[in-house]
Write a protein that holds these residues in place. Structure first.
Motif, PDB file in Angstrom:
ATOM      1  N   CYS A 353      -7.943  10.674  -8.097  1.00 32.79           N
ATOM      2  CA  CYS A 353      -7.443  10.806  -6.723  1.00 32.79           C
ATOM      3  C   CYS A 353      -8.569  11.128  -5.750  1.00 32.79           C
ATOM      4  O   CYS A 353      -8.579  10.653  -4.614  1.00 32.79           O
ATOM      5  N   PHE A 354      -9.556  11.928  -6.202  1.00 31.68           N
ATOM      6  CA  PHE A 354     -10.631  12.352  -5.307  1.00 31.68           C
ATOM      7  C   PHE A 354     -11.552  11.206  -4.907  1.00 31.68           C
ATOM      8  O   PHE A 354     -11.827  11.021  -3.710  1.00 31.68           O
ATOM      9  N   PRO A 355     -12.071  10.404  -5.839  1.00 29.34           N
ATOM     10  CA  PRO A 355     -12.872   9.260  -5.395  1.00 29.34           C
ATOM     11  C   PRO A 355     -12.063   8.242  -4.589  1.00 29.34           C
ATOM     12  O   PRO A 355     -12.611   7.583  -3.700  1.00 29.34           O
ATOM     13  N   ALA A 356     -10.773   8.124  -4.894  1.00 29.35           N
ATOM     14  CA  ALA A 356      -9.937   7.209  -4.115  1.00 29.35           C
ATOM     15  C   ALA A 356      -9.820   7.687  -2.674  1.00 29.35           C
ATOM     16  O   ALA A 356      -9.903   6.886  -1.729  1.00 29.35           O
ATOM     17  N   CYS A 357      -9.630   8.991  -2.496  1.00 26.05           N
ATOM     18  CA  CYS A 357      -9.560   9.550  -1.137  1.00 26.05           C
ATOM     19  C   CYS A 357     -10.880   9.339  -0.399  1.00 26.05           C
ATOM     20  O   CYS A 357     -10.900   8.939   0.770  1.00 26.05           O
ATOM     21  N   ALA A 358     -11.996   9.629  -1.093  1.00 27.68           N
ATOM     22  CA  ALA A 358     -13.306   9.472  -0.460  1.00 27.68           C
ATOM     23  C   ALA A 358     -13.559   8.025  -0.069  1.00 27.68           C
ATOM     24  O   ALA A 358     -14.041   7.739   1.039  1.00 27.68           O
ATOM     25  N   CYS A 359     -13.222   7.108  -0.961  1.00 25.10           N
ATOM     26  CA  CYS A 359     -13.437   5.687  -0.682  1.00 25.10           C
ATOM     27  C   CYS A 359     -12.577   5.235   0.508  1.00 25.10           C
ATOM     28  O   CYS A 359     -13.060   4.540   1.408  1.00 25.10           O
ATOM     29  N   SER A 360     -11.319   5.651   0.499  1.00 23.35           N
ATOM     30  CA  SER A 360     -10.410   5.249   1.581  1.00 23.35           C
ATOM     31  C   SER A 360     -10.867   5.792   2.918  1.00 23.35           C
ATOM     32  O   SER A 360     -10.930   5.067   3.928  1.00 23.35           O
ATOM     33  N   LEU A 361     -11.196   7.086   2.964  1.00 26.64           N
ATOM     34  CA  LEU A 361     -11.640   7.692   4.223  1.00 26.64           C
ATOM     35  C   LEU A 361     -12.960   7.091   4.679  1.00 26.64           C
ATOM     36  O   LEU A 361     -13.189   6.929   5.883  1.00 26.64           O
TER      37      LEU A 361
END
Length: 417
Positions: A353-361
């Motif tokens: 979830c954390f890399p997904a959030c970083a990538c999306s933002l």
């Protein structure tokens, strides 16, 4: 039932992790970037439309070449004629309206499947297929079912949908007259088809009056399949209803470009990274300019949020697939394998979830900087400054901690060891 070995699952998970997951990440990033660009361009188009729109009366076409807004009645003049499809065409006259919607259902044999991990480890899975009879709005091809003998035992007879039985479909007129204006098909497709059509049932068919949850009623036409020993579930039972535009509520509010009385979608001017947004609408009833644009902006905002969530979930799913082979390997351990594999998959889901959030933002931020640099660049500078301040604080804290150590501390520690 169908079984899959642990080795086969592991190879599939490797293919997904190495080939499919990276592609999904790229697709998710593209979706997020495109969505942010679309959101900014749509907002610019709506702002320009709000400044340029002119409210006009229903007496005669006005403001030629301009974006206009008017609330007028749909005229009976020039309405298109629609023949009811299939077996209903012979005994019924053509219906005049802005469109006709067909809602059809037939009992069909439907396949469902449930996949579970094998107990006791080994990494394999077992898929169980089951078959039930359900109402369906389309033909279900039973030749693609996995278990031929099982579905025949559960359902009895093959699925069918005769060619002369209407399927669910919606037909629209190419244009309609609203007040003194002629609106094109994109507007016509927004006119609600909420009035039930009273038709003559074909020979052998029955009519049923059905009441909706809103209190209205409509006629439903059905044909029952013959119940036999081989068809106890009555596969082939069929029911259909027809709907058209409601002539008792003809008032519509239209927003579009007027060209000599012909109303078409309006396109805004070009701007930075935007080729021009399309603005048009048709709403049921009489609406003010403020209400129309409020609804349009709410719709644009809702679409932006939905696509943001969809893009993030796609990237999150892809990131979790990178660690899927670890879960499959854990499944292969005897006895505790399935439990351990479930735990690894749960941990992988949380961690990804954390890399997904970083990538999306990151994607959203970069596009926002490109689309609105006067707002995005200061925000990016604030972000960089905050991160730099955090790093400097951490470095200073480490230096101060070392400075507070008493002299000879390290030497004493070494002597003790």
């Amino acid at each position: 039932m169908e079984s899959q070995s642990g080795a086969s699952r592991f190879m599939n998970s490797l293919v997904v992790a190495l080939c499919v997951a990276p592609i999904l990440v790229i697709v998710g990033c593209f979706l997020l970037g495109w969505n942010e660009k679309r959101a900014v361009c749509d907002q610019r188009a709506l702002d320009e439309a709000l400044e340029k729109v002119k409210e006009v009366p229903c007496t005669a076409p006005a403001e030629d070449g301009h974006l206009v807004l008017f609330s007028c009645d749909v005229s009976d003049k020039g309405l298109a004629s629609f023949e009811l499809p299939g077996v209903f065409a012979e005994k019924n006259k053509a219906i005049k309206g802005t469109g006709v919607q067909v809602k059809a259902l037939m009992k069909q044999c439907v396949e469902s499947q449930d996949t579970k991990k094998d107990k006791g480890g080994g990494g394999g899975t077992t898929t169980t297929f089951s078959y039930t009879v359900e109402w369906s709005d389309h033909f279900v091809d039973d030749s693609k079912f996995h278990k031929d003998l099982l579905w025949k035992q559960a359902c009895g007879v093959p699925n069918s949908w005769p060619d002369n039985f209407p399927t669910s479909k919606t037909f629209y007129a190419d244009s309609a007259i609203v007040g003194p204006y002629t609106v094109s098909k994109p507007f016509v497709q927004k006119i609600p088809l909420t009035a039930p059509v009273k038709a003559s049932a074909p020979n052998g068919w029955s009519e049923t009056k059905t009441t909706t949850s809103g209190g209205g009623s409509f006629m439903e036409y059905s044909l029952e399949a013959v119940k036999t020993k081989n068809n106890p579930n009555r596969i082939g039972d069929y029911k259909v209803s027809f709907w058209t535009s409601d002539k008792s509520h003809p008032t519509m509010t239209v927003l579009g470009l007027n060209k000599n009385g012909q109303v078409t979608p309006w396109v805004s001017g070009k701007s930075w990274l935007c080729s021009g947004g399309t603005v048009y609408d048709l709403m049921y009833g009489k609406e003010s300019k403020d209400d129309v644009f409020s609804v349009k902006m709410d719709e644009a905002s809702a679409m932006t949020v939905i696509l943001r969530i969809l893009g993030f979930l796609l990237i999150w799913f892809a990131c979790s697939r990178f660690m899927e082979p670890l879960g499959v390997l854990a499944d292969c351990i005897p006895c505790i394998g399935p439990w351990l594999g479930d735990q690894i998959e749960a941990i992988a889901c949380c961690i990804s979830c954390f890399p997904a959030c970083a990538c999306s933002l990151g994607v959203i931020g970069v596009v926002y900087v490109a689309m609105r640099p006067l707002i995005g660049i200061p925000m990016l500078l604030i972000f960089v400054g905050t991160m730099a301040a955090g790093v400097l604080f951490k470095m200073n804290s480490s230096k101060n901690a070392e400075a507070r150590q008493p002299d000879g501390y390290y030497g004493q520690e070494m002597a003790v060891n």
